[in-house]
Enzyme design. Structure first.
Site, PDB file in Angstrom:
ATOM      1  N   HIS A   1       8.201 -24.422   8.893  1.00  0.00           N
ATOM      2  CA  HIS A   1       7.008 -25.092   9.433  1.00  0.00           C
ATOM      3  C   HIS A   1       5.766 -24.866   8.586  1.00  0.00           C
ATOM      4  O   HIS A   1       4.906 -25.742   8.514  1.00  0.00           O
ATOM      5  CB  HIS A   1       6.709 -24.597  10.852  1.00  0.00           C
ATOM      6  CG  HIS A   1       7.712 -25.050  11.857  1.00  0.00           C
ATOM      7  ND1 HIS A   1       7.532 -24.883  13.206  1.00  0.00           N
ATOM      8  CD2 HIS A   1       8.913 -25.670  11.708  1.00  0.00           C
ATOM      9  CE1 HIS A   1       8.581 -25.378  13.859  1.00  0.00           C
ATOM     10  NE2 HIS A   1       9.433 -25.844  12.964  1.00  0.00           N
TER      11      HIS A   1
ATOM     12  N   HIS B   1       4.313 -31.673   9.510  1.00  0.00           N
ATOM     13  CA  HIS B   1       4.153 -30.346   8.903  1.00  0.00           C
ATOM     14  C   HIS B   1       3.305 -30.414   7.626  1.00  0.00           C
ATOM     15  O   HIS B   1       2.488 -29.542   7.366  1.00  0.00           O
ATOM     16  CB  HIS B   1       5.514 -29.720   8.604  1.00  0.00           C
ATOM     17  CG  HIS B   1       6.277 -29.361   9.838  1.00  0.00           C
ATOM     18  ND1 HIS B   1       5.732 -28.632  10.874  1.00  0.00           N
ATOM     19  CD2 HIS B   1       7.547 -29.650  10.219  1.00  0.00           C
ATOM     20  CE1 HIS B   1       6.634 -28.482  11.828  1.00  0.00           C
ATOM     21  NE2 HIS B   1       7.742 -29.096  11.463  1.00  0.00           N
TER      22      HIS B   1
ATOM     23  N   ASP C   1       0.863  -1.184   0.000  1.00  0.00           N
ATOM     24  CA  ASP C   1       0.000   0.000   0.000  1.00  0.00           C
ATOM     25  C   ASP C   1       0.901   1.237   0.000  1.00  0.00           C
ATOM     26  O   ASP C   1       2.119   1.143  -0.232  1.00  0.00           O
ATOM     27  CB  ASP C   1      -1.022  -0.047   1.153  1.00  0.00           C
ATOM     28  CG  ASP C   1      -0.431   0.216   2.531  1.00  0.00           C
ATOM     29  OD1 ASP C   1       0.800   0.409   2.632  1.00  0.00           O
ATOM     30  OD2 ASP C   1      -1.199   0.228   3.509  1.00  0.00           O
TER      31      ASP C   1
ATOM     32  N   THR D   1       1.854  -2.356   8.958  1.00  0.00           N
ATOM     33  CA  THR D   1       2.154  -3.407   9.933  1.00  0.00           C
ATOM     34  C   THR D   1       2.449  -4.761   9.295  1.00  0.00           C
ATOM     35  O   THR D   1       2.924  -5.664   9.976  1.00  0.00           O
ATOM     36  CB  THR D   1       0.944  -3.622  10.856  1.00  0.00           C
ATOM     37  OG1 THR D   1      -0.178  -3.956  10.014  1.00  0.00           O
ATOM     38  CG2 THR D   1       0.615  -2.373  11.659  1.00  0.00           C
TER      39      THR D   1
ATOM     40  N   CYS E   1       2.718  -3.460   4.099  1.00  0.00           N
ATOM     41  CA  CYS E   1       1.871  -2.339   4.502  1.00  0.00           C
ATOM     42  C   CYS E   1       2.451  -1.780   5.790  1.00  0.00           C
ATOM     43  O   CYS E   1       3.608  -2.069   6.119  1.00  0.00           O
ATOM     44  CB  CYS E   1       0.393  -2.733   4.615  1.00  0.00           C
ATOM     45  SG  CYS E   1      -0.050  -3.823   5.976  1.00  0.00           S
TER      46      CYS E   1
HETATM   47  C1  RB5 Z   1      -2.682   2.284   6.511  1.00  0.00           C
HETATM   48  O1  RB5 Z   1      -3.677   2.014   5.604  1.00  0.00           O
HETATM   49  C2  RB5 Z   1      -2.442   1.074   7.394  1.00  0.00           C
HETATM   50  O2  RB5 Z   1      -3.627   0.694   8.009  1.00  0.00           O
HETATM   51  C3  RB5 Z   1      -1.893  -0.094   6.577  1.00  0.00           C
HETATM   52  O3  RB5 Z   1      -0.680   0.270   5.989  1.00  0.00           O
HETATM   53  C4  RB5 Z   1      -1.620  -1.349   7.341  1.00  0.00           C
HETATM   54  O4  RB5 Z   1      -0.822  -1.128   8.462  1.00  0.00           O
HETATM   55  C5  RB5 Z   1      -2.762  -2.209   7.619  1.00  0.00           C
HETATM   56  O5  RB5 Z   1      -2.652  -3.295   8.213  1.00  0.00           O
END
Ligand code: RB5
Length: 153
Positions: free
Chosen positions: A109, A145, A19, A78, A76
């Site tokens: 795994h 596994h 993203d 996170t 993204c």
């Molecule tokens: C921004 O849209 C943020 O929510 C995205 O980059 C991400 O961290 C979502 O899981």
């Protein structure tokens, strides 16, 4: 300093997408993969305009599930949202990796075929270490596994 990447990636094509949080890290990983002889399908996003991570997780998931790409990387803020999106495509096993250990165990795994990274949580050097572990670690196989992965399918 990195290991031998002549891993078990049958198809040397990577699908990669992020993203709006991810293009700088995406560029770093893409350059490294290309330097090592992999073909990279960059499925976007290409600017910093706000976009929706599900669209990009899905694009990589579909490329991997269809066999167009051997492996995928999604990025993204996170790594979480985009991994959830990729995992909604049957055949995808996307793992959020934060360090060498998570990347290594996701391969050993879970036979992860997509690695998800969070640019708000790790920097480019750790991301490169994750990529290295993802590339050099083979699925450990074995009845237990394999059985669990088949249940995921
Ligand atoms: C921004 O849209 C943020 O929510 C995205 O980059 C991400 O961290 C979502 O899981």
């Amino acid at each position: 300093e990195h290991g031998d990447w002549s891993s078990d990636v049958a198809l040397p094509i990577f699908a990669i997408a992020s993203d709006h949080a991810g293009p700088p890290l995406k560029a770093v990983l893409k350059a490294e993969l290309e330097q090592r002889g992999y073909t990279v399908l960059d499925l976007g996003t290409h600017g910093d305009d706000s976009v929706d991570y599900p669209d990009f997780g899905r694009a990589v998931g579909e490329a991997v599930a269809s066999g167009q790409a051997g492996r995928g990387i999604v990025i993204c803020g996170t790594g979480i949202g985009i991994s959830i999106a990729a995992n909604r495509i049957a055949g995808v096993r996307a793992a959020v990796c934060h360090d060498v250990t998570s990347a290594k165990l996701a391969r050993e795994h879970n036979d992860a075929n997509v690695m998800a990274l969070g640019v708000r949580l790790i920097g480019p050097e750790v991301a490169m270490d994750c990529l290295d572990a993802f590339m050099t670690t083979e699925f450990s196989g074995g009845e237990r596994h394999v059985r669990r992965i088949e249940k995921l399918g």
